[in-house]
Design a protein around this motif. Structure first.
Motif, mmCIF file in Angstrom:
data_model
loop_
_atom_site.group_PDB
_atom_site.id
_atom_site.type_symbol
_atom_site.label_atom_id
_atom_site.label_comp_id
_atom_site.label_asym_id
_atom_site.label_seq_id
_atom_site.Cartn_x
_atom_site.Cartn_y
_atom_site.Cartn_z
ATOM 1 N N MET A 114 66.847 104.035 56.338
ATOM 2 C CA MET A 114 66.334 105.230 55.706
ATOM 3 C C MET A 114 66.147 106.306 56.769
ATOM 4 S SD MET A 114 65.488 106.319 52.776
ATOM 5 C CE MET A 114 64.368 106.203 51.465
ATOM 6 N N LEU A 115 66.600 107.501 56.488
ATOM 7 C CA LEU A 115 66.437 108.613 57.423
ATOM 8 C C LEU A 115 65.019 109.149 57.375
ATOM 9 C CD1 LEU A 115 69.683 110.682 56.815
ATOM 10 C CD2 LEU A 115 69.086 109.386 58.838
ATOM 11 N N GLN A 116 64.518 109.513 58.520
ATOM 12 C CA GLN A 116 63.201 110.122 58.571
ATOM 13 C C GLN A 116 63.324 111.595 58.208
ATOM 14 O OE1 GLN A 116 61.633 109.478 62.463
ATOM 15 N NE2 GLN A 116 61.057 107.380 62.035
ATOM 16 N N GLN A 117 62.265 112.132 57.647
ATOM 17 C CA GLN A 117 62.265 113.526 57.232
ATOM 18 C C GLN A 117 62.523 114.453 58.416
ATOM 19 O OE1 GLN A 117 58.920 114.767 54.910
ATOM 20 N NE2 GLN A 117 59.526 116.901 54.922
ATOM 21 N N SER A 118 62.000 114.119 59.583
ATOM 22 C CA SER A 118 62.207 114.964 60.758
ATOM 23 C C SER A 118 63.679 115.016 61.160
ATOM 24 C CB SER A 118 61.356 114.479 61.930
ATOM 25 O OG SER A 118 61.714 113.162 62.294
ATOM 26 N N ALA A 119 64.403 113.910 61.000
ATOM 27 C CA ALA A 119 65.828 113.888 61.320
ATOM 28 C C ALA A 119 66.614 114.766 60.350
ATOM 29 C CB ALA A 119 66.357 112.462 61.287
ATOM 30 N N ILE A 120 66.245 114.737 59.084
ATOM 31 C CA ILE A 120 66.899 115.578 58.076
ATOM 32 C C ILE A 120 66.615 117.042 58.361
ATOM 33 C CG2 ILE A 120 66.984 116.163 55.627
ATOM 34 C CD1 ILE A 120 66.331 113.182 55.078
ATOM 35 N N GLU A 121 65.364 117.375 58.672
ATOM 36 C CA GLU A 121 64.999 118.752 58.981
ATOM 37 C C GLU A 121 65.750 119.259 60.211
ATOM 38 O OE1 GLU A 121 60.764 118.594 59.341
ATOM 39 O OE2 GLU A 121 60.454 118.596 57.175
ATOM 40 N N GLN A 122 65.910 118.395 61.207
ATOM 41 C CA GLN A 122 66.633 118.770 62.416
ATOM 42 C C GLN A 122 68.109 119.027 62.104
ATOM 43 O OE1 GLN A 122 66.648 115.785 65.472
ATOM 44 N NE2 GLN A 122 67.288 117.234 67.048
ATOM 45 N N ALA A 123 68.716 118.208 61.253
ATOM 46 C CA ALA A 123 70.114 118.403 60.864
ATOM 47 C C ALA A 123 70.292 119.704 60.101
ATOM 48 C CB ALA A 123 70.597 117.229 60.024
ATOM 49 N N ILE A 124 69.374 120.011 59.196
ATOM 50 C CA ILE A 124 69.433 121.260 58.437
ATOM 51 C C ILE A 124 69.315 122.452 59.365
ATOM 52 C CG2 ILE A 124 68.182 122.684 56.761
ATOM 53 C CD1 ILE A 124 67.534 120.054 55.262
ATOM 54 N N ASP A 125 68.372 122.407 60.298
ATOM 55 C CA ASP A 125 68.176 123.516 61.235
ATOM 56 C C ASP A 125 69.392 123.690 62.134
ATOM 57 O OD1 ASP A 125 66.523 125.587 62.420
ATOM 58 O OD2 ASP A 125 66.431 124.272 64.180
ATOM 59 N N SER A 126 69.959 122.597 62.603
ATOM 60 C CA SER A 126 71.128 122.651 63.473
ATOM 61 C C SER A 126 72.321 123.285 62.749
ATOM 62 C CB SER A 126 71.487 121.248 63.940
ATOM 63 O OG SER A 126 72.702 121.250 64.622
ATOM 64 N N GLN A 127 72.546 122.896 61.510
ATOM 65 C CA GLN A 127 73.660 123.452 60.752
ATOM 66 C C GLN A 127 73.414 124.913 60.394
ATOM 67 O OE1 GLN A 127 75.245 121.023 57.613
ATOM 68 N NE2 GLN A 127 75.099 119.181 58.856
ATOM 69 N N PHE A 128 72.160 125.278 60.124
ATOM 70 C CA PHE A 128 71.827 126.670 59.849
ATOM 71 C C PHE A 128 72.134 127.538 61.065
ATOM 72 C CE2 PHE A 128 68.774 130.205 59.973
ATOM 73 C CZ PHE A 128 69.113 130.850 58.797
ATOM 74 N N GLN A 129 71.752 127.064 62.254
ATOM 75 C CA GLN A 129 72.029 127.811 63.487
ATOM 76 C C GLN A 129 73.536 127.943 63.711
ATOM 77 O OE1 GLN A 129 69.720 129.408 65.134
ATOM 78 N NE2 GLN A 129 68.143 128.547 63.806
ATOM 79 N N HIS A 130 74.288 126.890 63.406
ATOM 80 C CA HIS A 130 75.742 126.920 63.570
ATOM 81 C C HIS A 130 76.364 127.959 62.633
ATOM 82 C CE1 HIS A 130 79.775 125.537 64.417
ATOM 83 N NE2 HIS A 130 79.976 125.397 63.113
ATOM 84 N N ILE A 131 75.908 128.020 61.403
ATOM 85 C CA ILE A 131 76.430 128.984 60.434
ATOM 86 C C ILE A 131 76.119 130.412 60.879
ATOM 87 C CG2 ILE A 131 76.080 129.891 58.094
ATOM 88 C CD1 ILE A 131 75.924 126.994 57.145
ATOM 89 N N GLN A 132 74.928 130.633 61.415
ATOM 90 C CA GLN A 132 74.552 131.973 61.857
ATOM 91 C C GLN A 132 75.422 132.457 63.018
ATOM 92 O OE1 GLN A 132 72.498 133.994 60.238
ATOM 93 N NE2 GLN A 132 72.388 132.337 58.763
ATOM 94 N N LYS A 133 75.904 131.542 63.846
ATOM 95 C CA LYS A 133 76.733 131.912 64.996
ATOM 96 C C LYS A 133 78.186 132.163 64.608
ATOM 97 C CE LYS A 133 74.006 129.245 68.283
ATOM 98 N NZ LYS A 133 74.000 128.053 69.145
ATOM 99 N N GLN A 134 78.625 131.612 63.487
ATOM 100 C CA GLN A 134 80.018 131.744 63.072
ATOM 101 C C GLN A 134 80.324 133.165 62.645
ATOM 102 O OE1 GLN A 134 80.407 128.565 60.072
ATOM 103 N NE2 GLN A 134 82.330 128.112 61.090
ATOM 104 N N SER A 135 81.530 133.602 62.959
ATOM 105 C CA SER A 135 82.004 134.889 62.478
ATOM 106 C C SER A 135 82.283 134.765 60.985
ATOM 107 C CB SER A 135 83.292 135.278 63.206
ATOM 108 O OG SER A 135 83.888 136.386 62.590
ATOM 109 N N SER A 136 81.890 135.761 60.225
ATOM 110 C CA SER A 136 82.096 135.684 58.779
ATOM 111 C C SER A 136 83.457 136.229 58.362
ATOM 112 C CB SER A 136 80.978 136.412 58.036
ATOM 113 O OG SER A 136 80.927 137.759 58.440
ATOM 114 N N GLY A 137 84.284 136.592 59.316
ATOM 115 C CA GLY A 137 85.656 136.996 59.010
ATOM 116 C C GLY A 137 85.737 138.326 58.286
ATOM 117 N N LEU A 138 86.891 138.563 57.737
ATOM 118 C CA LEU A 138 87.156 139.791 56.997
ATOM 119 C C LEU A 138 86.340 139.798 55.706
ATOM 120 C CD1 LEU A 138 88.941 142.358 56.777
ATOM 121 C CD2 LEU A 138 90.592 140.943 55.561
#
Length: 72
Positions: free
Chosen positions: A1-25
Motif C-alpha cells: 500500500m502506498l503511503q499518502q506522503s508518497a502519493i503527494e510527492q508524486a503529484i507535486d513532482s508531476q505538477f512541477q514537471h508540467i509547469q516547466k514544459q513548453s505549452s507549444g503553439l
C-alpha cells in the motif's frame, strides 16, 4: 500500500514537471472549449494531431481545478 506522503510527492513532482514544459503553439480551439464542471471533457483525434499539447494548455489554464497523473 502506498503511503499518502508518497502519493503527494508524486503529484507535486508531476505538477512541477508540467509547469516547466513548453505549452507549444497556442491551439485555436482552446478558448472555445466548454467549461464543464460536472462531466469529463473528451477530446479525440487521429495520431499526432495535438491532443496532448491541447491537454497541457488546458491544464495550465485551469491549474487550480485540475489534476494530471502520468502512470508511465
Amino acid at each position: 500500500m502506498l503511503q499518502q506522503s508518497a502519493i503527494e510527492q508524486a503529484i507535486d513532482s508531476q505538477f512541477q514537471h508540467i509547469q516547466k514544459q513548453s505549452s507549444g503553439l497556442q491551439r485555436a480551439i482552446l478558448p472555445n472549449l466548454p467549461d464543464i464542471q460536472t462531466h469529463a471533457l473528451i477530446i479525440s483525434g487521429i495520431r499526432r494531431c495535438g491532443k496532448s499539447t491541447l491537454l497541457l494548455q488546458l491544464l495550465k489554464r485551469n491549474e487550480k481545478d485540475s489534476l494530471y497523473l502520468n502512470f508511465d
